[in-house]
Design an enzyme around this catalytic site. Structure first.
Site, PDB file in Angstrom:
ATOM      1  N   GLU A 172       1.049  -1.261  -0.087  1.00  0.00           N
ATOM      2  CA  GLU A 172      -0.006  -0.194   0.054  1.00  0.00           C
ATOM      3  C   GLU A 172       0.878   1.215   0.021  1.00  0.00           C
ATOM      4  OE1 GLU A 172      -3.312   0.252  -0.546  1.00  0.00           O
ATOM      5  OE2 GLU A 172      -2.323   2.238  -0.489  1.00  0.00           O
ATOM      6  N   LYS A 227       8.331  -1.345  -2.327  1.00  0.00           N
ATOM      7  CA  LYS A 227       7.808  -0.643  -1.437  1.00  0.00           C
ATOM      8  C   LYS A 227       8.865   0.041  -0.458  1.00  0.00           C
ATOM      9  CE  LYS A 227       5.195   1.262   1.374  1.00  0.00           C
ATOM     10  NZ  LYS A 227       3.863   1.475   1.991  1.00  0.00           N
ATOM     11  N   CYS A 283       6.216   4.569   8.872  1.00  0.00           N
ATOM     12  CA  CYS A 283       6.924   3.854   7.649  1.00  0.00           C
ATOM     13  C   CYS A 283       8.277   4.023   7.574  1.00  0.00           C
ATOM     14  CB  CYS A 283       6.092   3.858   6.588  1.00  0.00           C
ATOM     15  SG  CYS A 283       4.518   2.738   6.800  1.00  0.00           S
TER      16      CYS A 283
HETATM   17  C1  UDX Z   1       0.651  -1.289   9.551  1.00  0.00           C
HETATM   18  C2  UDX Z   1       2.435  -1.560   9.419  1.00  0.00           C
HETATM   19  O1  UDX Z   1       2.771  -0.519  10.399  1.00  0.00           O
HETATM   20  C3  UDX Z   1       2.643  -1.007   7.962  1.00  0.00           C
HETATM   21  O2  UDX Z   1       4.300  -1.164   7.922  1.00  0.00           O
HETATM   22  C4  UDX Z   1       2.111  -1.798   6.884  1.00  0.00           C
HETATM   23  O3  UDX Z   1       2.372  -1.430   5.871  1.00  0.00           O
HETATM   24  C5  UDX Z   1       0.659  -1.791   7.273  1.00  0.00           C
HETATM   25  O4  UDX Z   1       0.283  -1.998   8.581  1.00  0.00           O
HETATM   26  P1  UDX Z   1      -1.035   0.519  10.129  1.00  0.00           P
HETATM   27  O5  UDX Z   1      -2.215   0.044   9.704  1.00  0.00           O
HETATM   28  O6  UDX Z   1      -0.583   2.144  10.156  1.00  0.00           O
HETATM   29  O7  UDX Z   1       0.368  -0.088   9.387  1.00  0.00           O
HETATM   30  O8  UDX Z   1      -0.783  -0.247  11.596  1.00  0.00           O
HETATM   31  P2  UDX Z   1      -1.616  -0.313  12.978  1.00  0.00           P
HETATM   32  O9  UDX Z   1      -2.354   1.097  12.776  1.00  0.00           O
HETATM   33  O10 UDX Z   1      -0.660  -0.439  14.054  1.00  0.00           O
HETATM   34  O11 UDX Z   1      -2.615  -1.296  12.497  1.00  0.00           O
HETATM   35  C6  UDX Z   1      -2.088  -2.806  12.671  1.00  0.00           C
HETATM   36  C7  UDX Z   1      -3.612  -3.258  13.468  1.00  0.00           C
HETATM   37  O12 UDX Z   1      -3.136  -4.631  13.457  1.00  0.00           O
HETATM   38  C8  UDX Z   1      -3.588  -3.134  14.844  1.00  0.00           C
HETATM   39  O13 UDX Z   1      -4.949  -2.323  15.205  1.00  0.00           O
HETATM   40  C9  UDX Z   1      -3.238  -4.349  15.522  1.00  0.00           C
HETATM   41  O14 UDX Z   1      -4.138  -4.357  16.774  1.00  0.00           O
HETATM   42  C10 UDX Z   1      -3.601  -5.506  14.681  1.00  0.00           C
HETATM   43  N1  UDX Z   1      -2.930  -6.615  14.908  1.00  0.00           N
HETATM   44  C11 UDX Z   1      -1.841  -6.957  15.152  1.00  0.00           C
HETATM   45  C12 UDX Z   1      -4.103  -7.875  14.789  1.00  0.00           C
HETATM   46  O15 UDX Z   1      -5.171  -7.590  14.440  1.00  0.00           O
HETATM   47  N2  UDX Z   1      -3.357  -9.117  14.916  1.00  0.00           N
HETATM   48  C13 UDX Z   1      -2.129  -9.111  15.284  1.00  0.00           C
HETATM   49  O16 UDX Z   1      -1.863 -10.182  15.386  1.00  0.00           O
HETATM   50  C14 UDX Z   1      -1.455  -7.993  15.296  1.00  0.00           C
HETATM   51  C1  UDX Z   2       4.749   7.561   3.422  1.00  0.00           C
HETATM   52  C2  UDX Z   2       4.583   7.469   2.175  1.00  0.00           C
HETATM   53  O1  UDX Z   2       4.344   8.937   1.439  1.00  0.00           O
HETATM   54  C3  UDX Z   2       3.340   6.427   1.755  1.00  0.00           C
HETATM   55  O2  UDX Z   2       3.572   6.331   0.275  1.00  0.00           O
HETATM   56  C4  UDX Z   2       3.686   5.129   2.236  1.00  0.00           C
HETATM   57  O3  UDX Z   2       2.679   4.276   1.895  1.00  0.00           O
HETATM   58  C5  UDX Z   2       3.727   5.234   3.643  1.00  0.00           C
HETATM   59  O4  UDX Z   2       4.774   6.387   4.294  1.00  0.00           O
HETATM   60  P1  UDX Z   2       3.170   8.942   5.473  1.00  0.00           P
HETATM   61  O5  UDX Z   2       3.966   8.451   6.317  1.00  0.00           O
HETATM   62  O6  UDX Z   2       1.727   8.567   5.987  1.00  0.00           O
HETATM   63  O7  UDX Z   2       3.317   8.316   3.962  1.00  0.00           O
HETATM   64  O8  UDX Z   2       3.215  10.435   5.088  1.00  0.00           O
HETATM   65  P2  UDX Z   2       3.828  11.512   4.059  1.00  0.00           P
HETATM   66  O9  UDX Z   2       2.991  12.352   3.636  1.00  0.00           O
HETATM   67  O10 UDX Z   2       4.786  10.538   3.152  1.00  0.00           O
HETATM   68  O11 UDX Z   2       4.940  12.287   5.084  1.00  0.00           O
HETATM   69  C6  UDX Z   2       5.897  11.468   5.978  1.00  0.00           C
HETATM   70  C7  UDX Z   2       6.558  12.528   6.872  1.00  0.00           C
HETATM   71  O12 UDX Z   2       7.569  13.443   6.081  1.00  0.00           O
HETATM   72  C8  UDX Z   2       5.842  13.621   7.670  1.00  0.00           C
HETATM   73  O13 UDX Z   2       6.286  13.709   9.045  1.00  0.00           O
HETATM   74  C9  UDX Z   2       5.985  14.815   6.995  1.00  0.00           C
HETATM   75  O14 UDX Z   2       5.589  15.887   7.650  1.00  0.00           O
HETATM   76  C10 UDX Z   2       7.510  14.798   6.435  1.00  0.00           C
HETATM   77  N1  UDX Z   2       7.610  15.610   5.139  1.00  0.00           N
HETATM   78  C11 UDX Z   2       6.826  15.120   3.862  1.00  0.00           C
HETATM   79  C12 UDX Z   2       8.507  16.676   5.028  1.00  0.00           C
HETATM   80  O15 UDX Z   2       9.072  17.029   5.859  1.00  0.00           O
HETATM   81  N2  UDX Z   2       8.473  17.400   3.905  1.00  0.00           N
HETATM   82  C13 UDX Z   2       7.922  16.898   2.842  1.00  0.00           C
HETATM   83  O16 UDX Z   2       8.135  17.699   1.617  1.00  0.00           O
HETATM   84  C14 UDX Z   2       6.894  15.914   2.760  1.00  0.00           C
END
Ligand code: UDX
Ligand code: UDX
Length: 471
Positions: A172, A227, A283
């Site tokens: 994603e 990714k 990430c």
């Molecule tokens: C997560 C990862 O951090 C990221 O690297 C990946 O790309 C997508 O999944 P995110 O959705 O932002 O991203 O994480 P988070 O909001 O922590 O959600 C993960 C969920 O999985 C949590 O709600 C957690 O409770 C759940 N989980 C974890 C399960 O349901 N079963 C498990 O065994 C472990």
């Molecule tokens: C990132 C990637 O963009 C996305 O493709 C991937 O799936 C998950 O990780 P996210 O972390 O949700 O997404 O936000 P993003 O908009 O990329 O910002 C990441 C961090 O960089 C933030 O703290 C943001 O403030 C910072 N940032 C971004 C800067 O400092 N300057 C910029 O020009 C852009």
């Protein structure tokens, strides 16, 4: 199995990725039942809350789609077992944090949740199931998942009934704050795998709204590595522009002017060149460290060092900002009130994972400051847990009295010596500085770590101002 035979989808992990992604799929496929499951009951309750303001994540446009689909063909529950059993396609969207101990601590991903989920799928799945990796994972994780599933096929511990699996990688690329638009209009959709039929089914699922030419197909490892590489490249641009911000401050150049001039070259492009307090989010750091671990594992130490420097520069930028705040405030923060504007890692989200605000606030607390924090979407408890002032079990630390959370900007700045802008929320761009200045102690400072301030109006209101990349 073709797309018309898909009746049930299950997603394990109702987080920032799983929740919005499944909501969008449910909105395009009314005849498919989408079950989002999670082990966290509190989170599931929040997803099911009648008041859409209480959804566990804030994402513009998400509430409207939830209203359209929830309870119709989109369901949130902790019912992992039966949702797996009925699923034709299972998305794995659980978290994969950096390991904190053992081999590869500090760099490698902790794959325990992926393994647990794979074992649950192996145990409860029925018939043929397509298993899709959504979580960002180290290269070759699909192989691990496949091995766990295969082990089940050759064992009869759980059931004698026949089952089979295809594993695909479908990372994603959504960014928080723009998740719904990113999901609906992605730059590309990536599917990695070697089972042509499974790939076709997943492709057809997305073709309901994503044009054919945006769908890229690769082998499993290319998909997983793409990714990690995409995130590493994005983070690298931020560290690059932040490194130049320090040079701008030293020389009198202006980072905005430099970024505009550099970004006008179409080969470079103008996106992701905003200098700030360093990148945050769940990430970037995790994925780069993962890449570093992978390179070292394969003996590519120079490559590993190259990417690790992106993370090193990011921490340096955060400490550089904390340190200059201390210096400008007569080298002591002891007992001073500092107003923190913004705690989320970027605007339009309530997520604080790896937020630069966490590191900068910790530095300021160490210096004895009292922090008055304002953020329109982040709640007090989350801030306290992030700053290690309260454990997740509600045990308060001695320093908890050093921070206060406010619901209004005016209350937050009362008697403060400085304002530090750490998140680029739109409302900070339209503050009435004349009014704010009257509430603060003199000399009053604004440290604009996001470069969003109208400097002229702040200076006219009597503030001393520092802006990132401008000095
Ligand atoms: C997560 C990862 O951090 C990221 O690297 C990946 O790309 C997508 O999944 P995110 O959705 O932002 O991203 O994480 P988070 O909001 O922590 O959600 C993960 C969920 O999985 C949590 O709600 C957690 O409770 C759940 N989980 C974890 C399960 O349901 N079963 C498990 O065994 C472990
Ligand atoms: C990132 C990637 O963009 C996305 O493709 C991937 O799936 C998950 O990780 P996210 O972390 O949700 O997404 O936000 P993003 O908009 O990329 O910002 C990441 C961090 O960089 C933030 O703290 C943001 O403030 C910072 N940032 C971004 C800067 O400092 N300057 C910029 O020009 C852009």
């Amino acid at each position: 199995m073709n797309i018309n035979q898909v009746k049930n989808i299950c997603c394990i992990g109702a987080g920032y990725v799983g929740g919005p992604t499944m909501t969008v799929i449910a909105n395009y496929w009314h005849n498919i039942k989408v079950n989002v499951v999670d082990i966290n009951q509190e989170r599931i309750n929040a997803w099911n809350d009648k008041d859409l303001n209480n959804l566990p994540i804030y994402e513009p446009g998400l509430d409207i789609l939830i209203k359209k689909t929830r309870g119709k063909n989109l369901f949130f529950s902790t019912d992992v077992e039966s949702s797996i059993a009925s699923a034709d396609i299972i998305f794995l969207s659980v978290n994969t944090p950096t390991k904190t101990k053992g081999f590869g601590a500090g760099q490698a991903s902790d794959l325990r949740w992926i393994e647990i989920s794979a074992r649950q799928i192996a145990k409860y799945a029925k018939g043929y199931t397509i298993v899709v990796e959504k979580s960002t994972l180290p290269v070759k994780t699909a192989e691990t998942i496949q091995q766990i599933l295969n082990a089940e096929l050759t064992s009869s511990i759980y059931t004698t009934e026949s089952k089979s699996f295809s594993v695909l990688s479908n990372p994603e690329f959504l960014a928080e704050g723009t998740a719904i638009t990113d999901l609906e209009k992605p730059d590309r959709l990536l599917i990695g795998g070697d089972d042509a039929n499974a790939i076709k089914t997943l492709e057809d699922l997305y073709k309901a709204w994503i044009p054919h030419e945006k769908i890229l197909k690769t082998n499993l490892w290319s998909s997983e590595l793409s990714k990690l590489t995409a995130n590493a490249f994005l983070a690298q641009r931020i560290s690059s522009i932040n490194s130049i911000s320090a040079l701008c401050e030293a020389t009198g150049a202006d980072i905005k002017e430099v970024a505009r001039a550099v970004g006008s070259d179409r080969r470079i492009g103008d996106k992701f060149l905003n200098s700030g307090p360093g990148f945050g989010g769940s990430c970037f750091k995790k994925d780069i460290l993962n890449l570093v671990y992978l390179c070292n594992y394969y003996g590519l130490h120079e490559v590993a060092n190259y990417w690790e420097s992106v993370v090193t520069l990011n921490s340096w930028q955060q400490h550089r900002i904390s340190s200059l705040i201390v210096n400008k405030l007569f080298r002591t923060l002891s007992g001073k009130r500092i107003a923190i504007f913004g705690f989320a890692f970027k605007s339009n989200t309530n997520d604080t994972r790896e937020s630069p605000a966490v590191s900068i606030c910790k530095d300021l607390l160490e210096e004895g400051a009292n922090l008055a924090i304002y953020d329109p979407k982040v709640n007090k408890r989350q801030i306290e847990v992030n700053l290690n002032l309260q454990s997740s079990r509600n045990i308060a630390n001695d320093n908890i009295s050093q921070i206060k959370k406010f619901e209004a900007i005016e209350d937050c700045v009362e008697g403060a010596d400085a304002i530090v802008i750490l998140t680029e929320w739109d409302e900070f761009k339209i503050v009435n500085w004349e009014k704010i200045s009257k509430l603060m102690r003199k000399p009053s400072w604004i440290f604009d770590a996001r470069g969003i301030l109208n400097q002229k109006s702040a200076i006219k209101a009597g503030f001393k101002v520092w802006s990132v990349g401008k000095g």
